[in-house]
Write a protein that holds these residues in place. Structure first.
Motif: not given
Length: 405
Positions: A97-106
């Protein structure tokens, strides 16, 4: 069916309900909810579908995590292991829910979800059935394995509407809260000694257990067969809604078709469980696990009417429902209880490995052709080969007691 058959359910209904609820609100639920978020994420952040398809390859982590979970369950019991998973699991949904939109972070968060979520998978909860049921073991496994699709069938349309109205971030937060609440109820209902085997005086040495396991030919049929029949799972979990929309279904229609898939899983599980208690398990395995091939070929065909899509996902769901029953039943009959969760963990690792291999293949075929059809044809062929492999198990149902080896 005699009174002894149904008597097992009257006697052990409470632990059976605990296992069903625990598995239903564990990480297995993501197979029915993950694709609901995919269109929103891709539309908002512009992630390529071929890149997003690599999400399924994160399942490779289960090659390590599932056997470890199985060994921990054999040693410390179901309640201890599942408690950790239930309490830690929502952290992944909060992070999504808090991830910024980076697919690596996802992808990094997906790794976290797999690591903690493995503690709420079938190697943990099916141990309850293996210990408490004998005559009705096949049907009992079916009931437990019905947890995720049952919850998915109810939750998917409700969550889909919630995401549309409140946004995908709030959708992740809601999912995390629901899984923790019901997971803790399941923990409270789980008998404290399941899996600890207090009546066993001699513990199994890990090396001896592994040695006897890998020398059993049935083990390799289970491993290779499950790799092959789970090859299309990356498509079913994270890409289902995208695939249905690509075939012409509207967003809301695709959401309801996912519910049909979940219902198909439930029907397949009960039908398979009853069959396993009455028929040769290798025949049941070959027949039921070959059904997705029909569904995938229908999906790959040029016929995109809603009824055809519904039939396709139903066929795929029926077979997916049978898969868990077949694996748990064969493991419980061919291996001793002292290593049941370990072997289930190894089989679970093969399932994850097959899904990850399929996800990588899907990413490649999407990038090359921009269509799901080539992968559907490949997946149908691979699935059929894997299903037929179970015929080699023959008529044997000999139990291997590795604890005394």
């Amino acid at each position: 069916m005699g009174s002894a058959y149904w008597g097992e359910f009257r006697t052990h209904w409470r632990p059976l309900l605990a296992a069903t609820m625990g598995l239903g609100f564990g990480i297995g639920l993501s197979a029915y909810t993950m694709s609901l978020f995919a269109p929103k994420l891709i539309a908002e952040f512009g992630w390529p579908r071929s890149q997003f398809a690599l999400l399924g390859s994160m399942g490779l982590l289960m090659l390590i995590a599932q056997p470890i979970t199985g060994r921990l369950t054999d040693r410390f019991g179901v309640r201890a292991v599942s408690t950790v998973g239930v309490l830690a699991g929502p952290s992944a949904y909060i992070a999504f829910a808090m991830q910024p939109g980076s697919i690596r972070a996802f992808f990094a968060i997906a790794v976290l979800q797999i690591v903690v979520g493995t503690l709420t998978t079938s190697p943990v909860y099916t141990r309850i059935v293996a210990e408490r049921f004998e005559r009705a073991r096949g049907l009992a496994f079916s009931i437990v394995m019905t947890g995720p699709p049952l919850v998915g069938a109810v939750l998917a349309p409700l969550l889909g509407r919630f995401i549309e109205s409140e946004g995908w971030r709030n959708g992740y937060l809601l999912t995390g809260g629901i899984t923790m609440a019901f997971g803790l109820i399941a923990v409270a209902m789980t008998p404290p000694h399941i899996g600890t085997r207090p009546d066993e005086d001699v513990p199994v040495e890990p090396k001896a257990g592994y040695g006897v396991i890998v020398r059993n030919p049935a083990f390799w049929v289970l491993i290779i067969g499950m790799i092959l029949v789970n090859f299309p799972q990356g498509l079913v979990s994270a890409q289902m809604k995208l695939m249905l929309m690509d075939s012409g279904a509207q967003s809301q229609t695709a959401t309801w078709l996912i519910s049909i898939y979940a219902v198909g899983v439930m029907v397949g599980r009960f039908a398979c469980g009853l069959s396993l208690d009455r028929m040769q398990p290798h025949h049941v395995a070959a027949l039921t696990l070959s059904m997705p091939a029909i569904g995938m070929m229908l999906m790959a065909s040029p016929f995109d009417a809603t009824i055809v899509l519904a039939l396709s996902v139903a066929m795929m769901g029926l077979a997916q429902g049978a898969e868990g029953d077949v694996a748990a039943y064969l493991v419980s009959r061919r291996f001793g209880l002292n290593v049941f969760s370990l072997v289930m963990g190894l089989v679970g690792a093969s399932i994850a490995g097959g899904a990850a291999l399929g996800a990588v293949t899907l990413s490649y075929t999407l990038g090359l052709w921009g269509s799901y059809a080539p992968f559907l044809v490949i997946g149908a062929c691979v699935t059929l080969v894997g299903a037929l492999l179970f015929l080699t198990l023959g008529h044997g149902s000999r139990k291997m007691e590795v604890a005394r080896a």
